[in-house]
Design a protein around this motif. Structure first.
Motif, PDB file in Angstrom:
ATOM      1  N   LEU A  38       0.860  -1.182   0.000  1.00 49.67           N
ATOM      2  CA  LEU A  38       0.000   0.000   0.000  1.00 49.67           C
ATOM      3  C   LEU A  38       0.898   1.233   0.000  1.00 49.67           C
ATOM      4  O   LEU A  38       1.664   1.461   0.928  1.00 49.67           O
ATOM      5  N   ASP A  39       0.797   2.015  -1.072  1.00 47.77           N
ATOM      6  CA  ASP A  39       1.699   3.159  -1.252  1.00 47.77           C
ATOM      7  C   ASP A  39       1.150   4.379  -0.515  1.00 47.77           C
ATOM      8  O   ASP A  39       0.250   5.066  -0.990  1.00 47.77           O
ATOM      9  N   ALA A  45       5.017  12.192  -2.332  1.00 49.81           N
ATOM     10  CA  ALA A  45       3.704  12.874  -2.370  1.00 49.81           C
ATOM     11  C   ALA A  45       3.396  13.363  -3.784  1.00 49.81           C
ATOM     12  O   ALA A  45       2.905  14.458  -3.996  1.00 49.81           O
ATOM     13  N   VAL A  46       3.667  12.494  -4.756  1.00 54.17           N
ATOM     14  CA  VAL A  46       3.554  12.849  -6.175  1.00 54.17           C
ATOM     15  C   VAL A  46       2.269  12.316  -6.820  1.00 54.17           C
ATOM     16  O   VAL A  46       1.604  13.033  -7.582  1.00 54.17           O
ATOM     17  N   GLY A  47       1.910  11.066  -6.521  1.00 53.36           N
ATOM     18  CA  GLY A  47       0.936  10.353  -7.342  1.00 53.36           C
ATOM     19  C   GLY A  47      -0.515  10.638  -7.027  1.00 53.36           C
ATOM     20  O   GLY A  47      -1.159   9.883  -6.308  1.00 53.36           O
ATOM     21  N   SER A  48      -1.050  11.675  -7.577  1.00 49.28           N
ATOM     22  CA  SER A  48      -2.448  12.037  -7.305  1.00 49.28           C
ATOM     23  C   SER A  48      -3.432  10.985  -7.809  1.00 49.28           C
ATOM     24  O   SER A  48      -4.423  10.669  -7.140  1.00 49.28           O
ATOM     25  N   GLY A 282       4.227  21.601  -8.157  1.00 55.10           N
ATOM     26  CA  GLY A 282       4.810  20.440  -8.832  1.00 55.10           C
ATOM     27  C   GLY A 282       4.139  19.163  -8.387  1.00 55.10           C
ATOM     28  O   GLY A 282       2.935  19.113  -8.190  1.00 55.10           O
ATOM     29  N   LYS A 283       4.940  18.094  -8.203  1.00 54.82           N
ATOM     30  CA  LYS A 283       4.500  16.799  -7.671  1.00 54.82           C
ATOM     31  C   LYS A 283       3.202  16.301  -8.300  1.00 54.82           C
ATOM     32  O   LYS A 283       3.216  15.711  -9.366  1.00 54.82           O
ATOM     33  N   THR A 284       2.061  16.554  -7.636  1.00 52.97           N
ATOM     34  CA  THR A 284       0.785  15.992  -8.077  1.00 52.97           C
ATOM     35  C   THR A 284       0.290  16.593  -9.388  1.00 52.97           C
ATOM     36  O   THR A 284      -0.677  16.088  -9.959  1.00 52.97           O
ATOM     37  N   LEU A 285       0.939  17.637  -9.872  1.00 53.74           N
ATOM     38  CA  LEU A 285       0.546  18.261 -11.134  1.00 53.74           C
ATOM     39  C   LEU A 285       0.523  17.247 -12.278  1.00 53.74           C
ATOM     40  O   LEU A 285      -0.412  17.199 -13.079  1.00 53.74           O
ATOM     41  N   GLY A 286       1.538  16.412 -12.347  1.00 53.84           N
ATOM     42  CA  GLY A 286       1.603  15.388 -13.390  1.00 53.84           C
ATOM     43  C   GLY A 286       1.398  13.987 -12.864  1.00 53.84           C
ATOM     44  O   GLY A 286       1.494  13.019 -13.625  1.00 53.84           O
ATOM     45  N   SER A 287       1.151  13.858 -11.560  1.00 53.26           N
ATOM     46  CA  SER A 287       0.855  12.570 -10.913  1.00 53.26           C
ATOM     47  C   SER A 287       1.931  11.518 -11.135  1.00 53.26           C
ATOM     48  O   SER A 287       1.652  10.323 -11.123  1.00 53.26           O
ATOM     49  N   GLY A 288       3.170  11.957 -11.375  1.00 56.84           N
ATOM     50  CA  GLY A 288       4.253  11.009 -11.577  1.00 56.84           C
ATOM     51  C   GLY A 288       4.322  10.421 -12.975  1.00 56.84           C
ATOM     52  O   GLY A 288       5.245   9.668 -13.286  1.00 56.84           O
ATOM     53  N   TYR A 289       3.377  10.763 -13.829  1.00 53.62           N
ATOM     54  CA  TYR A 289       3.381  10.236 -15.202  1.00 53.62           C
ATOM     55  C   TYR A 289       4.248  11.076 -16.131  1.00 53.62           C
ATOM     56  O   TYR A 289       4.771  10.563 -17.123  1.00 53.62           O
ATOM     57  N   VAL A 290       4.371  12.369 -15.837  1.00 55.83           N
ATOM     58  CA  VAL A 290       5.253  13.252 -16.598  1.00 55.83           C
ATOM     59  C   VAL A 290       6.044  14.112 -15.617  1.00 55.83           C
ATOM     60  O   VAL A 290       5.614  14.349 -14.487  1.00 55.83           O
ATOM     61  N   THR A 291       7.204  14.566 -16.063  1.00 51.31           N
ATOM     62  CA  THR A 291       8.068  15.393 -15.215  1.00 51.31           C
ATOM     63  C   THR A 291       7.683  16.855 -15.411  1.00 51.31           C
ATOM     64  O   THR A 291       8.149  17.515 -16.332  1.00 51.31           O
ATOM     65  N   ILE A 292       6.846  17.361 -14.502  1.00 52.66           N
ATOM     66  CA  ILE A 292       6.371  18.728 -14.645  1.00 52.66           C
ATOM     67  C   ILE A 292       6.194  19.391 -13.279  1.00 52.66           C
ATOM     68  O   ILE A 292       5.795  18.747 -12.310  1.00 52.66           O
ATOM     69  N   PRO A 432      -0.710   9.913   0.481  1.00 54.71           N
ATOM     70  CA  PRO A 432      -1.309   8.910  -0.412  1.00 54.71           C
ATOM     71  C   PRO A 432      -1.921   9.521  -1.668  1.00 54.71           C
ATOM     72  O   PRO A 432      -2.100  10.747  -1.764  1.00 54.71           O
ATOM     73  N   ALA A 433      -2.256   8.672  -2.612  1.00 56.31           N
ATOM     74  CA  ALA A 433      -2.921   9.109  -3.838  1.00 56.31           C
ATOM     75  C   ALA A 433      -4.302   9.670  -3.531  1.00 56.31           C
ATOM     76  O   ALA A 433      -4.957   9.265  -2.565  1.00 56.31           O
ATOM     77  N   PHE A 434      -4.757  10.582  -4.366  1.00 61.96           N
ATOM     78  CA  PHE A 434      -6.058  11.230  -4.160  1.00 61.96           C
ATOM     79  C   PHE A 434      -7.220  10.241  -4.288  1.00 61.96           C
ATOM     80  O   PHE A 434      -8.320  10.516  -3.831  1.00 61.96           O
ATOM     81  N   ILE A 435      -6.971   9.097  -4.928  1.00 63.24           N
ATOM     82  CA  ILE A 435      -8.043   8.132  -5.196  1.00 63.24           C
ATOM     83  C   ILE A 435      -8.282   7.169  -4.028  1.00 63.24           C
ATOM     84  O   ILE A 435      -9.181   6.333  -4.104  1.00 63.24           O
ATOM     85  N   ILE A 436      -7.513   7.279  -2.971  1.00 60.11           N
ATOM     86  CA  ILE A 436      -7.594   6.303  -1.892  1.00 60.11           C
ATOM     87  C   ILE A 436      -8.996   6.269  -1.282  1.00 60.11           C
ATOM     88  O   ILE A 436      -9.654   7.301  -1.131  1.00 60.11           O
TER      89      ILE A 436
END
Length: 465
Positions: A38-39, A45-48, A282-292, A432-436
């Motif tokens: 469980l992440d 604190a990146v993956g929204s 930053g961080k959750t802006l791209g949810s870890g899928y892109v570097t932004i 945690p991710a926003f979807i939790i």
């Protein structure tokens, strides 16, 4: 096996993220594969949106089909414009006028420093040079970002950083757990810090002070203390009084992580008219899928450029990169359409309340404090809960907690923080991710409680507490 990736432990094998789905992931470490972990921190604190989101796969494929690179010093792109409009429109009205999109939070803070410097030059005030930030702060790992930080990671590079005695000044950090006086309320403590900031400004000649920079809520530096409303407001008022720029760093705490349905963390503490003059994200802006990541520029700074040269000379190769901006925009639109910032705010507060109720009353465990708001929380680990005595930093108790948590099926960020004065503390940061969902929150809390019990017993058995 020797690692060929020049980071972290340079020669030793590193933990490897194998795959993930939703709020769970697979981590391989020391030859063992940990499945269904469980992440609880989503990297940093990146993956929204969590991992393996099927909509994001399609978003990225479509963005790749549409992508044409343009050098930002010469040609911009519609995706960058659209992402800028989205962030401006979903922030308090009038807070921001323009945006710069970068590839990391460090890069955003570095560019913000240069933007503020040019702002003073555009106004004909080159003498306004000094920057005030906080003790113990972390703003990134580039030289400029480290210069406004104050952690042990910067000490080896002090000789090549911006002048730490005459340019980059430090004010006391906001750390109620360790810095509040007996009998003092958090509001009184905050006012004491605001008063100390004003003394620093006056002592260093207000005509030479350019800006004050703080994280709205600190993350991996001291672990998510929640400021009372008079703290940031007090800093804003001092900036207004002495003609200084007010900058907030929301790379870790912003873009929906700590806001019930909105983007900016500071909206919890400030009225729209007290908005920062410049903000990094930053961080959750791209949810870890892109570097932004990004820099949000307020009207005060924008107007000085508009009335002045109207020009920023130069750009970095991947600033406002079309593919990154297009993916980030679609990710943010999905988050908003599904109400996920409200979800993580609610779920995070459920998590924090349960951890407070279950961990703090026990006089025998090592959890001295549980603090945070929304989707951003911290456990502080101490040797003595009564005196708040920290563990010896050589024990790396934060990292040991993270290792134990992994064996219990949870991924957290455990570390030993500190400042340049030799103080240190052990914290475990949760983001945690926003979807939790609530059932996952309850599972997470149970696993963290088990980890606390195990680490406490281990340290007792070793005679370390």
């Amino acid at each position: 096996m020797t690692s060929h990736v020049f980071q972290s432990t340079v020669t030793k094998p590193k933990a490897i993220a194998k795959d993930g789905k939703g709020v769970f992931m697979t981590i391989e470490k020391n030859g063992k594969e940990h499945k269904q972990v469980l992440d609880a921190i989503t990297g940093a604190a990146v993956g929204s949106l969590g991992w393996g989101d099927p909509d994001v796969h399609k978003i990225m494929a479509d963005a790749a089909l549409q992508h044409t690179y343009s050098f930002p010093g010469n040609i911009v792109n519609e995706a960058a414009e659209e992402l800028s409009r989205f962030y401006i429109d979903n922030s308090p009205k009038g807070a921001f006028r323009s945006c710069l999109w970068t590839c990391s939070g460090s890069e955003s803070n570095e560019n913000a420093l240069k933007i503020v410097r040019q702002y003073q030059l555009e106004r004909g005030k080159p003498e306004k040079l000094k920057i005030i930030s906080r003790e113990g702060a972390y703003h990134g790992f580039t030289l400029g970002a480290m210069s406004i930080g104050d952690g042990p990671r910067g000490i080896p590079f002090k000789d090549i950083m911006i002048d730490q005695e005459h340019v980059c000044l430090k004010m006391p950090m906001f750390y109620p757990y360790r810095r509040m006086k007996e009998g003092e309320t958090v509001e009184q403590y905050a006012q004491r810090l605001v008063d100390s900031l004003e003394r620093i400004v006056v002592e260093n000649d207000p005509n030479t002070v350019s800006m004050v920079c703080v994280e709205t809520m600190s993350g991996t530096s001291i672990g998510t203390p929640v400021p009372p409303k008079n703290y940031l407001k007090g800093i804003r008022d001092i900036c207004n009084k002495y003609d200084m720029i007010f900058m907030v760093d929301e790379v870790m705490c912003g873009t929906g992580r700590v806001n019930d349905g909105k983007l900016c963390c500071w909206e919890n503490f400030l009225a729209p008219e007290d908005a920062p003059d410049i903000q990094t994200v930053g961080k959750t802006l791209g949810s870890g899928y892109v570097t932004i990541a990004g820099v949000l520029v307020g009207p005060k700074i924008y107007d000085a450029f508009e009335k002045g040269s109207g020009l920023i000379v130069g750009a970095q190769t991947y600033h406002s990169h079309e593919f990154n901006c297009r993916v980030a925009l679609k990710i943010q639109q999905k988050i908003f359409s599904q109400g996920l910032t409200s979800n993580v705010f609610k779920m995070g507060n459920i998590m924090g309340k349960r951890l407070q109720n279950e961990l703090l009353p026990d006089p025998n465990n090592i959890v001295g404090d549980v603090r945070g708001l929304g989707g951003f929380w911290t456990l502080e680990l101490v040797k003595n809960k009564t005196t708040k005595e920290p563990f010896d930093k050589s024990l790396h108790v934060g990292a040991r907690f993270a290792e134990s948590a992994l064996h219990h099926g949870v991924n957290v960020m455990g570390l030993t923080g500190g400042n340049t004065k030799g103080e240190h503390w052990d914290i475990v940061v949760l983001g945690p991710a926003f979807i939790i969902r609530e059932q996952e929150i309850q599972l997470l809390c149970s696993k963290l409680k088990e980890t606390v019990e195990d680490v406490t017993k281990t340290l007792q058995d070793e005679g370390l507490r």
